[in-house]
Motif scaffolding. Structure first.
Motif, PDB file in Angstrom:
ATOM      1  N   GLU A 189     -39.317 -85.054  42.519  1.00 13.50           N
ATOM      2  CA  GLU A 189     -38.804 -83.840  43.141  1.00 13.50           C
ATOM      3  C   GLU A 189     -38.263 -82.875  42.085  1.00 13.50           C
ATOM      4  O   GLU A 189     -38.489 -81.673  42.157  1.00 13.50           O
ATOM      5  N   ARG A 192     -41.040 -81.012  40.454  1.00 12.62           N
ATOM      6  CA  ARG A 192     -41.537 -79.933  41.306  1.00 12.62           C
ATOM      7  C   ARG A 192     -40.538 -78.779  41.363  1.00 12.62           C
ATOM      8  O   ARG A 192     -40.908 -77.617  41.351  1.00 12.62           O
ATOM      9  N   ALA A 193     -39.238 -79.136  41.403  1.00 13.66           N
ATOM     10  CA  ALA A 193     -38.213 -78.104  41.506  1.00 13.66           C
ATOM     11  C   ALA A 193     -38.183 -77.201  40.275  1.00 13.66           C
ATOM     12  O   ALA A 193     -37.714 -76.074  40.335  1.00 13.66           O
ATOM     13  N   PHE A 194     -38.685 -77.701  39.130  1.00  9.04           N
ATOM     14  CA  PHE A 194     -38.717 -76.853  37.940  1.00  9.04           C
ATOM     15  C   PHE A 194     -40.093 -76.237  37.729  1.00  9.04           C
ATOM     16  O   PHE A 194     -40.418 -75.777  36.634  1.00  9.04           O
ATOM     17  N   GLY A 195     -40.900 -76.261  38.784  1.00  4.57           N
ATOM     18  CA  GLY A 195     -42.137 -75.477  38.769  1.00  4.57           C
ATOM     19  C   GLY A 195     -43.369 -76.216  38.281  1.00  4.57           C
ATOM     20  O   GLY A 195     -44.376 -75.584  37.977  1.00  4.57           O
ATOM     21  N   ALA A 196     -43.327 -77.557  38.188  1.00  5.98           N
ATOM     22  CA  ALA A 196     -44.509 -78.281  37.731  1.00  5.98           C
ATOM     23  C   ALA A 196     -45.549 -78.353  38.845  1.00  5.98           C
ATOM     24  O   ALA A 196     -45.207 -78.482  40.015  1.00  5.98           O
ATOM     25  N   SER A 197     -46.816 -78.259  38.468  1.00  2.00           N
ATOM     26  CA  SER A 197     -47.890 -78.435  39.438  1.00  2.00           C
ATOM     27  C   SER A 197     -48.073 -79.931  39.681  1.00  2.00           C
ATOM     28  O   SER A 197     -47.482 -80.755  38.993  1.00  2.00           O
ATOM     29  N   GLN A 200     -49.308 -81.534  36.499  1.00  2.00           N
ATOM     30  CA  GLN A 200     -48.261 -81.660  35.473  1.00  2.00           C
ATOM     31  C   GLN A 200     -47.269 -82.754  35.852  1.00  2.00           C
ATOM     32  O   GLN A 200     -46.818 -83.513  35.001  1.00  2.00           O
ATOM     33  N   LYS A 204     -46.806 -85.660  33.240  1.00  2.00           N
ATOM     34  CA  LYS A 204     -45.570 -85.574  32.464  1.00  2.00           C
ATOM     35  C   LYS A 204     -44.469 -86.472  33.015  1.00  2.00           C
ATOM     36  O   LYS A 204     -43.533 -86.807  32.311  1.00  2.00           O
TER      37      LYS A 204
ATOM     38  N   ARG B  74     -33.219 -77.581  50.362  1.00  2.00           N
ATOM     39  CA  ARG B  74     -34.571 -77.717  49.813  1.00  2.00           C
ATOM     40  C   ARG B  74     -35.557 -76.720  50.408  1.00  2.00           C
ATOM     41  O   ARG B  74     -36.692 -76.608  49.937  1.00  2.00           O
ATOM     42  N   ASN B  77     -36.060 -73.429  47.816  1.00  2.00           N
ATOM     43  CA  ASN B  77     -37.168 -73.401  46.849  1.00  2.00           C
ATOM     44  C   ASN B  77     -38.406 -74.101  47.424  1.00  2.00           C
ATOM     45  O   ASN B  77     -39.310 -74.482  46.718  1.00  2.00           O
ATOM     46  N   ARG B  78     -38.383 -74.287  48.689  1.00  2.00           N
ATOM     47  CA  ARG B  78     -39.505 -74.831  49.476  1.00  2.00           C
ATOM     48  C   ARG B  78     -40.005 -76.169  48.955  1.00  2.00           C
ATOM     49  O   ARG B  78     -41.212 -76.431  48.948  1.00  2.00           O
ATOM     50  N   LEU B  79     -39.086 -77.010  48.502  1.00  2.00           N
ATOM     51  CA  LEU B  79     -39.469 -78.402  48.259  1.00  2.00           C
ATOM     52  C   LEU B  79     -39.785 -79.021  49.610  1.00  2.00           C
ATOM     53  O   LEU B  79     -40.499 -80.003  49.703  1.00  2.00           O
ATOM     54  N   ARG B 103     -44.376 -71.590  42.296  1.00  2.00           N
ATOM     55  CA  ARG B 103     -44.063 -72.324  41.071  1.00  2.00           C
ATOM     56  C   ARG B 103     -43.344 -71.442  40.076  1.00  2.00           C
ATOM     57  O   ARG B 103     -42.441 -71.880  39.374  1.00  2.00           O
ATOM     58  N   ARG B 106     -39.755 -71.143  41.221  1.00  2.00           N
ATOM     59  CA  ARG B 106     -38.991 -72.353  40.927  1.00  2.00           C
ATOM     60  C   ARG B 106     -38.650 -72.440  39.447  1.00  2.00           C
ATOM     61  O   ARG B 106     -37.553 -72.844  39.070  1.00  2.00           O
ATOM     62  N   ALA B 107     -39.608 -72.057  38.601  1.00  2.00           N
ATOM     63  CA  ALA B 107     -39.392 -72.200  37.163  1.00  2.00           C
ATOM     64  C   ALA B 107     -38.460 -71.132  36.612  1.00  2.00           C
ATOM     65  O   ALA B 107     -37.718 -71.381  35.669  1.00  2.00           O
ATOM     66  N   GLY B 111     -32.649 -72.675  39.610  1.00  2.00           N
ATOM     67  CA  GLY B 111     -32.408 -73.927  38.903  1.00  2.00           C
ATOM     68  C   GLY B 111     -31.803 -74.920  39.872  1.00  2.00           C
ATOM     69  O   GLY B 111     -31.097 -74.531  40.802  1.00  2.00           O
ATOM     70  N   MET B 112     -32.107 -76.207  39.669  1.00  2.00           N
ATOM     71  CA  MET B 112     -31.602 -77.175  40.638  1.00  2.00           C
ATOM     72  C   MET B 112     -30.934 -78.359  39.943  1.00  2.00           C
ATOM     73  O   MET B 112     -31.403 -78.821  38.910  1.00  2.00           O
ATOM     74  N   PHE B 131     -38.040 -78.623  30.158  1.00  2.00           N
ATOM     75  CA  PHE B 131     -39.190 -78.920  31.022  1.00  2.00           C
ATOM     76  C   PHE B 131     -39.698 -77.699  31.791  1.00  2.00           C
ATOM     77  O   PHE B 131     -40.901 -77.441  31.847  1.00  2.00           O
ATOM     78  N   GLY B 132     -38.759 -76.951  32.367  1.00  2.00           N
ATOM     79  CA  GLY B 132     -39.150 -75.783  33.162  1.00  2.00           C
ATOM     80  C   GLY B 132     -39.961 -74.791  32.337  1.00  2.00           C
ATOM     81  O   GLY B 132     -40.921 -74.204  32.824  1.00  2.00           O
ATOM     82  N   GLU B 134     -41.611 -75.664  29.581  1.00  2.00           N
ATOM     83  CA  GLU B 134     -42.824 -76.362  29.162  1.00  2.00           C
ATOM     84  C   GLU B 134     -43.946 -76.192  30.194  1.00  2.00           C
ATOM     85  O   GLU B 134     -45.084 -75.893  29.843  1.00  2.00           O
ATOM     86  N   VAL B 135     -43.626 -76.355  31.464  1.00  2.00           N
ATOM     87  CA  VAL B 135     -44.677 -76.249  32.483  1.00  2.00           C
ATOM     88  C   VAL B 135     -45.165 -74.806  32.654  1.00  2.00           C
ATOM     89  O   VAL B 135     -46.214 -74.565  33.231  1.00  2.00           O
ATOM     90  N   ALA B 180     -30.797 -77.026  34.538  1.00  2.00           N
ATOM     91  CA  ALA B 180     -30.911 -76.006  35.576  1.00  2.00           C
ATOM     92  C   ALA B 180     -30.691 -74.615  35.001  1.00  2.00           C
ATOM     93  O   ALA B 180     -31.250 -73.634  35.483  1.00  2.00           O
TER      94      ALA B 180
END
Lengths: 305, 339
Positions: A189, A192-197, A200, A204, B74, B77-79, B103, B106-107, B111-112, B131-132, B134-135, B180
């Motif tokens: 989760e 995903r929350a940090f924007g990974a597809s 990814q 990762k 949630r 950010n539509r998790l 995406r 979210r990036a 921040g969460m 990470f955020g 990086e993606v 975050a």
């Protein structure tokens, strides 16, 4: 007809059906199965040529270095002892053939089993379909499919790899599936929350975290492949298995024992080395692989340690 | 929409295969949570939630476990996909957004922070925090710079190449916070960030976060099951029960005028000393003489009680123009203290 002994008659001629079906497949589709053999053949002959044609001592040194790198100095010593024993017993050539068959099998089992396992973890319906098939592959006695395999693929080492492949595939699929499913929900989760597809997240986060479990599956696959060595020698697969089989056939206790001991020593080396690959760097005190073993030693000699 | 940074309108979440049917039935017949479960085999997660959070404020969502607060946050950010309703974040409509936009949002914008930190154990702190970026394909050097900056803000600058399991719980959650904040998002979602920590560390982190928040002005949605924490942290508090928002208000409003028994039960043990202000307990002057002791209209109950320590004569409340607007007797103060 005697009503009390109805089972004297064969009501459902499964045997005949299978035979007819197989005949039909062989006459019409043999070319497909011959084509399937090609990738197995390429990898197998490549490995076998490399291992048998290179000087014995060079291969021995390489195996020891790999073992040292994977599991430390102790494993290096154990591997050295086992491989030396095999060589000194006069089973070196055969053990190299067996090693290349097992390695080929592992390459294909991982190549096919890991993606299957990942997909099963993502798709429950696929997993419910796949599960009984894996059960079947593991429970059908391997003798049963030796005959159709020979008819479709003919005899020899490549067919041996294919038989072994069928038998050894399930654990890596199962444990990959398990490993991916066991990754903590909030880790995924968070990704995903940090924007990974999805991709990814898989590469990762999920795969690295599932890696110890996946490697346990690969280790199981290797062990099962080794246990097929003797059985597959019945379709004239060469190597240590054939030594055992010939020994049994000729009541040559000496030959059978040398083959058997060779399998045991080889199994110890392969098992320990593949288990060490599964240990995460966390458990090794957060050292990268290149900071330990012979590579780390060379690096420190070069003043980069 | 005005200055709302996060706004949810008529948000519903029903889990289960027959959620669409269940949704229609709930709207038509107003079914309860249990009826939805019995008739459709669906679980009602969030029921008709609407709220808005202003730019820069800390908005707490408080409720017991299972009240739907984590589910609700949630959606921002539509998790979790809403069954129905609208979500607006930083001027963008989130509930109808495409995958790529989502995406990016979210990036870069949200921040969460998670209850159990959810730091990836196979990555160094630097790799966790970066990470955020990086993606999104940011290069290694920029990522590392951002990670160092974010970790330094959390006093963890020297730990960048260490791994999460080498840190204590409190430090790990500071890394969670750094992660975050690394992409400098406008919005923070914090899902019970301090619940898993021991009380002393929790207090420290609350203070550290409040300090940070005061000069960074991040819009924050803060989930907690602890009303004390909600009161400490929140500019506004929403109380949830069974998937529904029961009451939204400032901490003082919640404590002094709980809307129903459920909320009242929560606020029973809460200390009013720092919450109740002079203006809400004073009585009108009605021609009485102003006394010598005075307090401002926004003085806390604690200050007023301090004044009564020496002598018990009434206190006069004055507005910023020094005009007397009301009086408080010791009886008023004690009644307010008891609640």
């Amino acid at each position: 007809m005697d009503i009390w002994n109805i089972f004297d008659t064969e009501w459902i001629p499964v045997g005949t059906w299978v035979e007819t079906f197989l005949q039909w497949v062989v006459t019409n589709f043999r070319f497909i199965f011959q084509a399937i053999k090609v990738p197995f053949e390429i990898v197998l002959t490549g490995l076998e040529d490399a291992l048998t044609q290179a000087p014995d001592l060079l291969v021995l040194a390489l195996i020891i270095l790999v073992a040292w790198q994977a599991g430390g100095r102790r494993l290096g010593l154990i591997s050295a002892a086992c491989m030396l024993a095999i060589g000194l017993m006069g089973a070196w050539e055969e053990s190299m053939t067996t090693l290349s068959i097992v390695l080929t099998c592992v390459v294909f089992c991982s190549l096919i089993g890991i993606p299957l396992g990942v997909y099963s973890a993502k798709n429950d319906r696929f997993w419910t379909v796949l599960q009984p098939m894996l059960d079947l592959m593991q429970t059908i006695p391997s003798f049963v499919y030796l005959v159709p395999i020979v008819m479709l693929f003919s005899i020899g080492n490549v067919s041996g790899v294919i038989v072994t492949f069928i038998y050894a595939l399930p654990p890596v699929v199962r444990l990959t599936n398990l490993g991916i499913r066991q990754v903590r929900g909030d880790m995924v989760e968070a990704a995903r929350a940090f924007g990974a597809s999805n991709r990814q997240t898989l590469y990762k986060v999920e795969l690295p975290l599932a890696m110890p479990t996946i490697m346990a599956g690969v280790n199981q696959t290797i062990m099962m492949a080794l246990s097929m060595v003797v059985v597959s020698s019945m379709i004239s697969v060469t190597g240590l298995g054939q030594m055992v089989l010939r020994g049994i056939g000729r009541l040559d206790m000496g030959l059978a024992t040398v083959g058997g001991l060779g399998i045991v020593f080889l199994a110890i080396v392969i098992d320990r080395v593949s288990q060490s690959f599964g240990i995460s760097s966390r458990e090794r005190g957060h050292k990268k692989w290149y900071e330990t073993g012979p590579v780390g030693y060379v690096r420190s000699l070069m003043g980069r340690g | 929409m005005s200055d709302a940074q996060i706004e949810c309108r008529d948000l519903w979440k029903i889990y289960g295969n027959r959620s669409d049917e269940a949704m229609k039935a709930v709207l038509a017949e107003g079914l309860s949570k249990d009826e939805v479960r019995d008739r459709f085999g669906c679980v009602l997660g969030v029921r008709d939630a609407s709220f808005s959070v202003k730019k820069g404020e800390i908005f707490c969502i408080m409720g017991l476990s299972g009240s739907g607060k984590s589910t609700l946050v949630r959606h921002v950010n539509r998790l979790i996909e809403p069954t129905s309703g609208q979500i607006h974040v930083a001027g963008q409509r989130v509930d109808t957004m495409g995958e790529d936009e989502l995406r990016q949002l979210r990036a870069e914008t949200i921040g969460m922070v998670f209850q159990h930190m959810a730091l990836w154990p196979h990555r160094t702190l630097g790799e966790n925090v970066g990470f955020g970026l990086e993606v999104r394909g940011v290069d290694l050097e920029t990522r590392r710079e951002a990670a160092i900056k974010a970790l330094e803000a959390m006093d963890l600058g020297g730990w960048i190449d260490h791994y999460p399991d080498q840190l204590s719980g409190g430090m790990q959650q500071r890394v969670g916070l750094a992660r975050a904040l690394a992409a400098d998002p406008e919005i923070l979602l914090m899902d019970e960030p301090f619940s898993a920590l021991d009380p002393l560390i929790r207090r420290q982190l609350q203070d550290q976060f409040l300090n940070l928040s005061a000069h960074m002005h991040k819009t924050t949605l803060f989930i907690t099951h602890d009303l004390d924490e909600a009161i400490r942290m929140g500019d506004h508090i929403a109380i949830m029960n069974d998937g529904e928002i029961v009451q939204i208000g400032t901490p003082e409003e919640i404590v002094t005028s709980p809307k129903d028994d459920y909320v009242a039960e929560f606020v029973k043990g809460i200390s009013r000393v720092a919450l109740v202000r002079a203006e809400s307990i004073m009585e009108p002057m009605n021609g009485r003489e102003a006394t010598e002791k005075t307090v401002r209209v926004n003085a806390e109950l604690g200050e007023i009680i301090d004044l009564f320590m020496e002598d018990q004569s009434p206190v006069t409340v004055v507005n910023p123009d020094q005009a007397s607007v009301g009086q408080i007797t010791i009886k008023d103060a004690l009644t307010a203290l008891r609640g």
